[in-house]
Design a protein around this motif. Sequence first.
Motif, PDB file in Angstrom:
ATOM      1  N   HIS A 272      66.637 -31.303  39.443  1.00 14.05           N
ATOM      2  CA  HIS A 272      66.294 -30.459  40.661  1.00 14.05           C
ATOM      3  C   HIS A 272      67.139 -29.268  40.845  1.00 14.05           C
ATOM      4  O   HIS A 272      68.194 -28.928  39.980  1.00 14.05           O
ATOM      5  N   ILE A 273      66.432 -28.264  41.216  1.00 13.48           N
ATOM      6  CA  ILE A 273      66.792 -26.770  41.338  1.00 13.48           C
ATOM      7  C   ILE A 273      67.680 -26.649  42.430  1.00 13.48           C
ATOM      8  O   ILE A 273      67.237 -26.921  43.572  1.00 13.48           O
ATOM      9  N   ILE A 274      68.843 -25.966  42.121  1.00 15.13           N
ATOM     10  CA  ILE A 274      69.767 -25.688  43.153  1.00 15.13           C
ATOM     11  C   ILE A 274      70.054 -24.230  42.847  1.00 15.13           C
ATOM     12  O   ILE A 274      70.877 -23.961  41.706  1.00 15.13           O
ATOM     13  N   GLY A 275      69.840 -23.284  43.598  1.00 12.83           N
ATOM     14  CA  GLY A 275      70.310 -21.702  43.360  1.00 12.83           C
ATOM     15  C   GLY A 275      69.733 -21.226  42.227  1.00 12.83           C
ATOM     16  O   GLY A 275      68.319 -21.433  41.913  1.00 12.83           O
ATOM     17  N   ASP A 276      70.272 -20.936  41.162  1.00 12.97           N
ATOM     18  CA  ASP A 276      69.812 -20.243  39.787  1.00 12.97           C
ATOM     19  C   ASP A 276      69.805 -21.275  38.729  1.00 12.97           C
ATOM     20  O   ASP A 276      69.575 -20.951  37.640  1.00 12.97           O
ATOM     21  N   PHE A 277      70.128 -22.578  38.821  1.00 15.16           N
ATOM     22  CA  PHE A 277      69.974 -23.498  37.799  1.00 15.16           C
ATOM     23  C   PHE A 277      69.460 -24.989  38.270  1.00 15.16           C
ATOM     24  O   PHE A 277      69.105 -25.265  39.378  1.00 15.16           O
ATOM     25  N   ILE A 278      69.426 -25.701  37.049  1.00 16.52           N
ATOM     26  CA  ILE A 278      68.874 -27.048  37.581  1.00 16.52           C
ATOM     27  C   ILE A 278      69.967 -28.072  37.168  1.00 16.52           C
ATOM     28  O   ILE A 278      70.811 -27.940  36.310  1.00 16.52           O
ATOM     29  N   VAL A 279      70.108 -29.102  38.102  1.00 12.13           N
ATOM     30  CA  VAL A 279      71.048 -29.999  37.953  1.00 12.13           C
ATOM     31  C   VAL A 279      70.357 -31.368  37.599  1.00 12.13           C
ATOM     32  O   VAL A 279      69.188 -31.319  37.950  1.00 12.13           O
TER      33      VAL A 279
END
Length: 123
Positions: free
Chosen positions: A51-58
């Motif tokens: 999942h994308i949160i802000g400028d990165f993927i978790v």
Amino acid sequence: MAYSYETADEAWYKLLEEFAKENRRNPTEAESLLWEILRKRQLGKPFRRQHIIGDFIVDFMCLPAKLIIEVDGGYHNIGNQQMLDEKRTEWLEKKGYKVIRFTNEEVLSDTKNVIIKLKNELL
């Protein structure tokens, strides 16, 4: 997936989106096992992968519990990557998320304790 209001650059978001799709199609062994645990063991909360949160993927996110799970491979042990991981964790915590990190080895060899930790966080 819509453009994230937290992402400064729409082009970067599109690249992240493609990378997340590729990661969902080709997960590591540890990510596959953890996804199976999250889905089949019905830990009571819905999770999303890559999942994308802000400028990165978790790796995994449970929005109702505000819980992020990261599965760290060997490259996370390199100094620069550790610093980036710490900054990401700090940023997520400021946003109100709880971040749990597991190593690949933990997920693959100590699955019982991984499940216990997750259940404790989801109670």
